[in-house]
Design a protein around this motif. Sequence first.
Motif, PDB file in Angstrom:
ATOM      1  N   PRO A  97       0.806  -1.232   0.000  1.00 14.12           N
ATOM      2  CA  PRO A  97       0.000   0.000   0.000  1.00 14.12           C
ATOM      3  C   PRO A  97       0.834   1.275   0.000  1.00 14.12           C
ATOM      4  O   PRO A  97       0.361   2.327  -0.434  1.00 14.12           O
ATOM      5  N   GLU A  98       2.071   1.182   0.466  1.00 13.94           N
ATOM      6  CA  GLU A  98       2.934   2.367   0.490  1.00 13.94           C
ATOM      7  C   GLU A  98       3.484   2.691  -0.892  1.00 13.94           C
ATOM      8  O   GLU A  98       3.979   3.806  -1.109  1.00 13.94           O
ATOM      9  N   ARG A  99       3.362   1.760  -1.844  1.00 11.89           N
ATOM     10  CA  ARG A  99       3.891   1.986  -3.185  1.00 11.89           C
ATOM     11  C   ARG A  99       2.820   1.976  -4.260  1.00 11.89           C
ATOM     12  O   ARG A  99       2.991   2.615  -5.298  1.00 11.89           O
ATOM     13  N   VAL A 100       1.744   1.216  -4.058  1.00  9.19           N
ATOM     14  CA  VAL A 100       0.697   1.084  -5.072  1.00  9.19           C
ATOM     15  C   VAL A 100      -0.360   2.168  -4.856  1.00  9.19           C
ATOM     16  O   VAL A 100      -0.962   2.254  -3.785  1.00  9.19           O
ATOM     17  N   SER A 101      -0.575   2.977  -5.882  1.00  2.00           N
ATOM     18  CA  SER A 101      -1.518   4.095  -5.762  1.00  2.00           C
ATOM     19  C   SER A 101      -2.951   3.647  -6.008  1.00  2.00           C
ATOM     20  O   SER A 101      -3.879   4.072  -5.301  1.00  2.00           O
ATOM     21  N   ARG A 102      -3.160   2.803  -7.019  1.00  2.00           N
ATOM     22  CA  ARG A 102      -4.473   2.273  -7.381  1.00  2.00           C
ATOM     23  C   ARG A 102      -4.297   0.865  -7.916  1.00  2.00           C
ATOM     24  O   ARG A 102      -3.217   0.517  -8.419  1.00  2.00           O
ATOM     25  N   ALA A 103      -5.375   0.091  -7.839  1.00  2.00           N
ATOM     26  CA  ALA A 103      -5.328  -1.266  -8.377  1.00  2.00           C
ATOM     27  C   ALA A 103      -6.638  -1.575  -9.084  1.00  2.00           C
ATOM     28  O   ALA A 103      -7.696  -1.062  -8.702  1.00  2.00           O
ATOM     29  N   ALA A 104      -6.551  -2.415 -10.102  1.00  2.00           N
ATOM     30  CA  ALA A 104      -7.735  -2.858 -10.828  1.00  2.00           C
ATOM     31  C   ALA A 104      -7.652  -4.357 -11.048  1.00  2.00           C
ATOM     32  O   ALA A 104      -6.613  -4.874 -11.457  1.00  2.00           O
ATOM     33  N   CYS A 105      -8.754  -5.031 -10.771  1.00  2.00           N
ATOM     34  CA  CYS A 105      -8.882  -6.470 -11.016  1.00  2.00           C
ATOM     35  C   CYS A 105     -10.009  -6.650 -12.024  1.00  2.00           C
ATOM     36  O   CYS A 105     -11.162  -6.320 -11.728  1.00  2.00           O
ATOM     37  N   VAL A 106      -9.681  -7.158 -13.203  1.00  2.00           N
ATOM     38  CA  VAL A 106     -10.648  -7.303 -14.291  1.00  2.00           C
ATOM     39  C   VAL A 106     -10.841  -8.782 -14.596  1.00  2.00           C
ATOM     40  O   VAL A 106      -9.877  -9.488 -14.912  1.00  2.00           O
ATOM     41  N   ALA A 107     -12.066  -9.258 -14.470  1.00  2.00           N
ATOM     42  CA  ALA A 107     -12.396 -10.668 -14.744  1.00  2.00           C
ATOM     43  C   ALA A 107     -11.526 -11.610 -13.929  1.00  2.00           C
ATOM     44  O   ALA A 107     -11.113 -12.670 -14.404  1.00  2.00           O
ATOM     45  N   GLY A 108     -11.248 -11.208 -12.692  1.00  2.00           N
ATOM     46  CA  GLY A 108     -10.439 -12.038 -11.806  1.00  2.00           C
ATOM     47  C   GLY A 108     -11.300 -12.910 -10.915  1.00  2.00           C
ATOM     48  O   GLY A 108     -12.448 -12.574 -10.598  1.00  2.00           O
ATOM     49  N   CYS A 109     -10.737 -14.035 -10.483  1.00  2.00           N
ATOM     50  CA  CYS A 109     -11.500 -14.978  -9.673  1.00  2.00           C
ATOM     51  C   CYS A 109     -11.446 -14.628  -8.195  1.00  2.00           C
ATOM     52  O   CYS A 109     -10.587 -13.879  -7.730  1.00  2.00           O
ATOM     53  N   ALA A 110     -12.387 -15.195  -7.458  1.00  2.00           N
ATOM     54  CA  ALA A 110     -12.412 -15.103  -6.005  1.00  2.00           C
ATOM     55  C   ALA A 110     -11.529 -16.202  -5.419  1.00  2.00           C
ATOM     56  O   ALA A 110     -11.183 -17.171  -6.104  1.00  2.00           O
ATOM     57  N   PRO A 111     -11.153 -16.088  -4.146  1.00  2.00           N
ATOM     58  CA  PRO A 111     -10.395 -17.182  -3.515  1.00  2.00           C
ATOM     59  C   PRO A 111     -11.161 -18.501  -3.584  1.00  2.00           C
ATOM     60  O   PRO A 111     -12.393 -18.535  -3.589  1.00  2.00           O
ATOM     61  N   PHE A 112     -10.413 -19.595  -3.601  1.00  2.00           N
ATOM     62  CA  PHE A 112     -11.003 -20.905  -3.819  1.00  2.00           C
ATOM     63  C   PHE A 112     -11.710 -21.465  -2.581  1.00  2.00           C
ATOM     64  O   PHE A 112     -12.632 -22.273  -2.706  1.00  2.00           O
ATOM     65  N   ASP A 113     -11.250 -21.058  -1.410  1.00  2.00           N
ATOM     66  CA  ASP A 113     -11.670 -21.714  -0.166  1.00  2.00           C
ATOM     67  C   ASP A 113     -12.741 -20.941   0.595  1.00  2.00           C
ATOM     68  O   ASP A 113     -12.809 -21.006   1.822  1.00  2.00           O
ATOM     69  N   ILE A 114     -13.613 -20.223  -0.103  1.00  2.00           N
ATOM     70  CA  ILE A 114     -14.645 -19.432   0.569  1.00  2.00           C
ATOM     71  C   ILE A 114     -15.771 -20.364   1.036  1.00  2.00           C
ATOM     72  O   ILE A 114     -16.351 -21.085   0.217  1.00  2.00           O
ATOM     73  N   PRO A 115     -16.102 -20.345   2.308  1.00  2.00           N
ATOM     74  CA  PRO A 115     -17.196 -21.203   2.779  1.00  2.00           C
ATOM     75  C   PRO A 115     -18.524 -20.851   2.097  1.00  2.00           C
ATOM     76  O   PRO A 115     -18.889 -19.678   1.976  1.00  2.00           O
ATOM     77  N   GLY A 116     -19.216 -21.876   1.619  1.00  2.00           N
ATOM     78  CA  GLY A 116     -20.532 -21.678   1.039  1.00  2.00           C
ATOM     79  C   GLY A 116     -20.562 -21.047  -0.336  1.00  2.00           C
ATOM     80  O   GLY A 116     -21.639 -20.712  -0.839  1.00  2.00           O
ATOM     81  N   PHE A 117     -19.412 -20.891  -0.975  1.00  2.00           N
ATOM     82  CA  PHE A 117     -19.339 -20.244  -2.288  1.00  2.00           C
ATOM     83  C   PHE A 117     -19.127 -21.300  -3.360  1.00  2.00           C
ATOM     84  O   PHE A 117     -18.193 -22.109  -3.273  1.00  2.00           O
TER      85      PHE A 117
END
Length: 295
Positions: free
Chosen positions: A114-134
């Motif tokens: 966070p001290e170096r990255v000003s902005r971020a974009a995630c386009v068509a990216g996946c969610a974590p695999f281990d989400i309960p109930g997802f």
Amino acid sequence: MSSDRQVASAPDGRTLTFAEWGDPDGFPVFLLHGTPGSRLGRHYDERVYADAGARVITYDRPGYGGSDRQPGRRVADCVGDIGAIADVLGIERFAVGGGSGGGPHALAAAARLPERVSRAACVAGCAPFDIPGFDWFEGTDPLNIRECEWALQGEEVLVPELEREAAELLERVAADPAEILGGEWGLSEADRAELARPERHEVIRQDVEEAVRTGVWGWADDDLGVIVPWGFDVDEIRIPTRIAYGLTDVLVPPQHGEWLARNVPGAEVVVWETLGHFTPPDLVAERIAWLVQPV
């Protein structure tokens, strides 16, 4: 400006290969490629980057193209590599964007730099695999599910299958880059139209050939890394972050973007009702313009 083969050393001494595109005096933006992919995956007309005032940096994740493999890497391990390339270039602050398989890596940089990255974009990216109930696979094309099932069986199953896939991929792209995924995939009309654009085809050829030039280890490690804990939580993110996804995407279905939109703190959410996995070139300029905005 374009310089498509430069090298840096990762914190553990691995070689990282990267490229630069656009305005050399512009604001630095790391764009992280999909799976499989390479540093040569970029907009076919780099004037789009220059016109937006962006100095775009792309790099081969470990095991792809000219970058050494990092066995067992996690998604979060990209943070040290991105920082090392920025250090070589003398860059302190930069934005990060990632599409498809690059999306989780962009979120890792947002969370852990966070001290170096000003902005971020995630386009068509996946969610974590281990989400309960997802239901991670709901709405996913069967061929993508098959690849994930190989990964779940481990490297000894995954790698030979990807080697076969890579050989077929190279044959298809050599004949017609529009068939990068082949005719068996249930892509939306929007995605088929994007892949049919002739102006995309030379970049597709270059990208695919470089991605698997030294084997399929980058591809395999991407697959293996996404189905285990990523090494960070998206709720750590505190910088301006955009989550964008298309409702007709069958490679990374929209519930992934919906989950990220709910769980990345303060996310700006962009939903394309008629689009799928592949972003039309005319939207790239807007995305880059958003990433270079001062915070």
